[in-house]
Scaffold this active site. Structure first.
Site, PDB file in Angstrom:
ATOM      1  N   ASP A 166       6.144 -20.530 -28.280  1.00  9.41           N
ATOM      2  CA  ASP A 166       7.375 -19.911 -27.802  1.00  9.41           C
ATOM      3  C   ASP A 166       8.127 -20.807 -26.815  1.00  9.41           C
ATOM      4  O   ASP A 166       7.553 -21.251 -25.813  1.00  9.41           O
ATOM      5  CB  ASP A 166       7.031 -18.566 -27.136  1.00  9.41           C
ATOM      6  CG  ASP A 166       8.219 -17.634 -27.102  1.00  9.41           C
ATOM      7  OD1 ASP A 166       9.289 -18.057 -26.631  1.00  9.41           O
ATOM      8  OD2 ASP A 166       8.076 -16.479 -27.554  1.00  9.41           O
ATOM      9  N   THR A 198      13.410 -14.411 -28.683  1.00  5.42           N
ATOM     10  CA  THR A 198      12.138 -14.469 -29.403  1.00  5.42           C
ATOM     11  C   THR A 198      12.088 -13.605 -30.665  1.00  5.42           C
ATOM     12  O   THR A 198      11.744 -14.094 -31.745  1.00  5.42           O
ATOM     13  CB  THR A 198      11.002 -14.030 -28.452  1.00  5.42           C
ATOM     14  OG1 THR A 198      10.993 -14.951 -27.358  1.00  5.42           O
ATOM     15  CG2 THR A 198       9.655 -14.041 -29.129  1.00  5.42           C
ATOM     16  N   ASN A 250      15.757  -8.634 -28.582  1.00  5.70           N
ATOM     17  CA  ASN A 250      14.386  -8.204 -28.253  1.00  5.70           C
ATOM     18  C   ASN A 250      14.347  -6.702 -28.031  1.00  5.70           C
ATOM     19  O   ASN A 250      13.314  -6.063 -28.205  1.00  5.70           O
ATOM     20  CB  ASN A 250      13.912  -8.896 -26.973  1.00  5.70           C
ATOM     21  CG  ASN A 250      13.564 -10.363 -27.217  1.00  5.70           C
ATOM     22  OD1 ASN A 250      13.509 -10.823 -28.357  1.00  5.70           O
ATOM     23  ND2 ASN A 250      13.336 -11.090 -26.149  1.00  5.70           N
ATOM     24  N   TYR A 261      -0.685  -7.128 -30.741  1.00  9.09           N
ATOM     25  CA  TYR A 261      -0.279  -8.116 -29.744  1.00  9.09           C
ATOM     26  C   TYR A 261      -1.046  -7.989 -28.428  1.00  9.09           C
ATOM     27  O   TYR A 261      -1.155  -6.904 -27.870  1.00  9.09           O
ATOM     28  CB  TYR A 261       1.229  -8.038 -29.475  1.00  9.09           C
ATOM     29  CG  TYR A 261       1.675  -9.202 -28.633  1.00  9.09           C
ATOM     30  CD1 TYR A 261       1.728 -10.476 -29.181  1.00  9.09           C
ATOM     31  CD2 TYR A 261       1.968  -9.049 -27.282  1.00  9.09           C
ATOM     32  CE1 TYR A 261       2.093 -11.574 -28.421  1.00  9.09           C
ATOM     33  CE2 TYR A 261       2.343 -10.137 -26.511  1.00  9.09           C
ATOM     34  CZ  TYR A 261       2.394 -11.393 -27.092  1.00  9.09           C
ATOM     35  OH  TYR A 261       2.746 -12.483 -26.333  1.00  9.09           O
ATOM     36  N   ASP A 310       6.972 -20.571 -22.952  1.00  8.98           N
ATOM     37  CA  ASP A 310       8.051 -19.643 -22.570  1.00  8.98           C
ATOM     38  C   ASP A 310       7.881 -19.157 -21.127  1.00  8.98           C
ATOM     39  O   ASP A 310       8.809 -19.261 -20.318  1.00  8.98           O
ATOM     40  CB  ASP A 310       8.065 -18.461 -23.544  1.00  8.98           C
ATOM     41  CG  ASP A 310       9.237 -17.536 -23.295  1.00  8.98           C
ATOM     42  OD1 ASP A 310      10.387 -17.956 -23.514  1.00  8.98           O
ATOM     43  OD2 ASP A 310       9.012 -16.395 -22.844  1.00  8.98           O
ATOM     44  N   HIS A 368      10.509 -20.080 -18.079  1.00  7.26           N
ATOM     45  CA  HIS A 368      11.294 -19.081 -17.337  1.00  7.26           C
ATOM     46  C   HIS A 368      11.028 -19.203 -15.834  1.00  7.26           C
ATOM     47  O   HIS A 368      11.938 -19.135 -15.021  1.00  7.26           O
ATOM     48  CB  HIS A 368      10.913 -17.659 -17.769  1.00  7.26           C
ATOM     49  CG  HIS A 368      11.515 -17.240 -19.074  1.00  7.26           C
ATOM     50  ND1 HIS A 368      12.860 -17.154 -19.278  1.00  7.26           N
ATOM     51  CD2 HIS A 368      10.928 -16.879 -20.253  1.00  7.26           C
ATOM     52  CE1 HIS A 368      13.098 -16.745 -20.527  1.00  7.26           C
ATOM     53  NE2 HIS A 368      11.939 -16.587 -21.138  1.00  7.26           N
ATOM     54  N   ASP A 370      10.522 -20.950 -31.574  1.00  4.19           N
ATOM     55  CA  ASP A 370      11.603 -20.017 -31.884  1.00  4.19           C
ATOM     56  C   ASP A 370      12.943 -20.399 -31.255  1.00  4.19           C
ATOM     57  O   ASP A 370      13.989 -20.033 -31.761  1.00  4.19           O
ATOM     58  CB  ASP A 370      11.206 -18.584 -31.467  1.00  4.19           C
ATOM     59  CG  ASP A 370      10.676 -18.495 -30.046  1.00  4.19           C
ATOM     60  OD1 ASP A 370      10.417 -19.544 -29.421  1.00  4.19           O
ATOM     61  OD2 ASP A 370      10.506 -17.367 -29.545  1.00  4.19           O
ATOM     62  N   HIS A 371      12.908 -21.122 -30.142  1.00  5.01           N
ATOM     63  CA  HIS A 371      14.125 -21.533 -29.413  1.00  5.01           C
ATOM     64  C   HIS A 371      13.688 -22.459 -28.296  1.00  5.01           C
ATOM     65  O   HIS A 371      12.486 -22.690 -28.112  1.00  5.01           O
ATOM     66  CB  HIS A 371      14.851 -20.306 -28.826  1.00  5.01           C
ATOM     67  CG  HIS A 371      13.933 -19.418 -28.043  1.00  5.01           C
ATOM     68  ND1 HIS A 371      13.465 -19.777 -26.801  1.00  5.01           N
ATOM     69  CD2 HIS A 371      13.330 -18.242 -28.346  1.00  5.01           C
ATOM     70  CE1 HIS A 371      12.635 -18.838 -26.374  1.00  5.01           C
ATOM     71  NE2 HIS A 371      12.516 -17.890 -27.298  1.00  5.01           N
ATOM     72  N   HIS A 373      16.956 -18.411 -22.009  1.00  8.71           N
ATOM     73  CA  HIS A 373      17.435 -18.747 -23.361  1.00  8.71           C
ATOM     74  C   HIS A 373      18.068 -17.492 -23.913  1.00  8.71           C
ATOM     75  O   HIS A 373      17.873 -16.399 -23.363  1.00  8.71           O
ATOM     76  CB  HIS A 373      16.272 -19.233 -24.237  1.00  8.71           C
ATOM     77  CG  HIS A 373      15.128 -18.272 -24.283  1.00  8.71           C
ATOM     78  ND1 HIS A 373      15.048 -17.245 -25.195  1.00  8.71           N
ATOM     79  CD2 HIS A 373      14.040 -18.132 -23.479  1.00  8.71           C
ATOM     80  CE1 HIS A 373      13.945 -16.555 -24.968  1.00  8.71           C
ATOM     81  NE2 HIS A 373      13.314 -17.051 -23.918  1.00  8.71           N
TER      82      HIS A 373
END
Ligand code: AMP
Ligand code: ZN
Ligand code: ZN
Length: 419
Positions: free
Chosen positions: A51, A87, A108, A172, A208, A212, A255-256, A356
């Site tokens: 991620d 995401t 999201n 998850y 990710d 952040h 993903d980004h 993002h």
């Protein structure tokens, strides 16, 4: 005489029967062998998404394992995500080959006016509700065509879509150790052939979190990139020791990317409009979807379109290149701040250093793509391509009949060795 001829006829019948049985046996054996051979031809594709692994982290930091994958395989200059560069919309675009407007996971978190239901990544009931997921994810295509699939945390795999789920999937668990995820994927590949998945989509939730918290240039981020690269090495090493190693194609992607933000560049929507005007605000920094009460729609648009560094579009009026804002779930207005600016609904403690979700033309939002294995060329640098092309790429390697998508196989076919 009559007895003799009866005996002769009986013998002849037995002879025919034996020959018939032999022919059937040969045929059955032939068919069995044919399928065994076919089975052997069934390739493997294993896709890892890390991620927010930005396209240029390997240029900024030490990544010897990814560099070596590029040398013996394919590396794309970058992978362009869909807008909004978040995401959930993007993992599901990678899986379906569709723009978020066309698969329905538009943020999201979002509100569906038709279903009158909310979706958000932390809401177990919503995530497991098949009503939210449009399109045909690659694992559904695979399972439909008799190819076993598995997923470790890929968005959309915790429910049945078109009544189909990967044969193996997990609920998850953000904190589940990455090393154990590697071991589970390897264990799947050690199952007997009848049970072994040929398509595995798996996920790591870094860099990710670190991006952040600290931004893209921090030493914490550098350390995380070094660590993730070492895991790529461990994984590739374990793959290479499997008896089926030569048949496995590995894809490492994300993903980004991640953009740096600052405490000095914040826009707070509630500073400009009143909460009572609003029916729905969905999304997170730096992009939101809003439904406004009819009598306040014009005022809201007029006010917000004057706010510096903020863009507001009416439903259906986004630039064509964003392929966004026509799905009902994007609501009356789409809001996004300029790159490096943060956008929040309420004033609160802003202590993040990275974000993002911005326009996908912003290069900081771009992701990585690496591929290695029998399907991929050696030492090939591929131009930037869209993540909606990944579905076609995977379907092609696995010899699957693809569903209709927004992607195009021609954008990726040059990276294949033989096709
Ligand atoms: P964001 O950076 O806000 O776009 O979202 C990143 C977060 O999405 C990660 O930190 C995870 O917590 C969450 N996430 C990613 N994949 C899943 C999943 N399959 N199920 C639930 N949450 C997920
Ligand atoms: Zn992400
Ligand atoms: Zn994130």
């Amino acid at each position: 005489m009559r007895l003799l001829s009866l005996k002769y006829m009986a013998m002849k019948k037995t002879g025919i029967l034996i020959s018939l049985i032999l022919v059937i046996l040969v045929l059955v054996f032939g068919v069995y062998n044919f399928y065994k051979e076919k089975e052997k031809e069934k390739p493997y594709v294993i896709v890892l998404s890390m991620d927010a692994f930005r396209w240029d982290y390997p240029d900024m930091y030490d990544t010897p394992n990814l560099d070596s994958i590029a040398k013996y395989g394919v590396k794309a200059k970058s992978l362009k995500p869909c807008f909004p560069t978040k995401t959930f919309p993007n993992h599901y675009s990678m899986a379906t080959g569709l723009y978020p407007d066309n698969h329905g996971i538009v943020q999201n978190s979002f509100y569906d006016p038709d279903l009158d239901k909310h979706y958000s990544i932390g809401n177990r009931d919503a995530v497991a509700n098949p009503e939210f997921y449009g399109g045909e994810p690659i694992w559904v295509t695979a399972e439909k065509q008799g190819l076993t699939s598995a997923s470790y945390f890929w968005v959309g795999t915790e429910t049945k879509i078109q009544d189909i789920q990967p044969k193996y999937w997990k609920k998850y668990d953000h904190n589940f150790p990455f090393e154990q995820r590697i071991d589970s994927v390897i264990a799947w590949l050690q199952l007997p052939e009848e049970e072994r998945p040929h398509l595995i989509m798996w996920y790591m939730n870094e860099p990710d979190d670190v991006g952040h918290a600290y931004g893209s240039n921090a030493s914490e981020t550098e350390r995380k990139i070094n660590y993730l690269d070492s895991l790529v090495g461990v994984f590739a090493q374990k793959i290479s020791s499997l008896p089926i190693a030569n048949e496995i194609n590995l894809i490492f992607t994300s993903d980004h990317g991640m953009g740096n933000i600052s405490d000095e560049r914040n826009i707070v929507i509630k500073d400009y409009i009143q909460e009572e005007w609003v029916n729905e605000v969905q999304g997170s920094n730096p992009t939101y979807n809003m439904d406004i009460k009819t009598e306040f729609k014009d005022t809201t648009y007029t006010i917000l379109s004057k706010v510096p560094h903020l863009k507001i579009w009416k439903h259906g009026e986004l630039p064509e290149r964003l392929h966004y804002g026509n799905n009902l779930r994007t609501l009356d207005f789409v809001l996004a701040s300029d790159s490096a600016w943060s956008l929040h609904w309420k004033r609160r403690n802003f202590n993040y250093k990275g974000a993002h979700g911005y326009d996908n033309d912003n290069k900081d939002m771009h992701a990585i793509f690496y591929g290695i294995g029998p399907a991929f060329k050696n030492n090939h640098i591929h131009p930037t391509f869209n993540n909606i092309d990944l579905y076609s790429l995977i379907a092609n390697i696995l010899n699957l009949q693809p569903a209709e998508t927004d992607g195009d196989l021609n954008n990726v076919s040059d990276m294949f060795r033989n096709k």
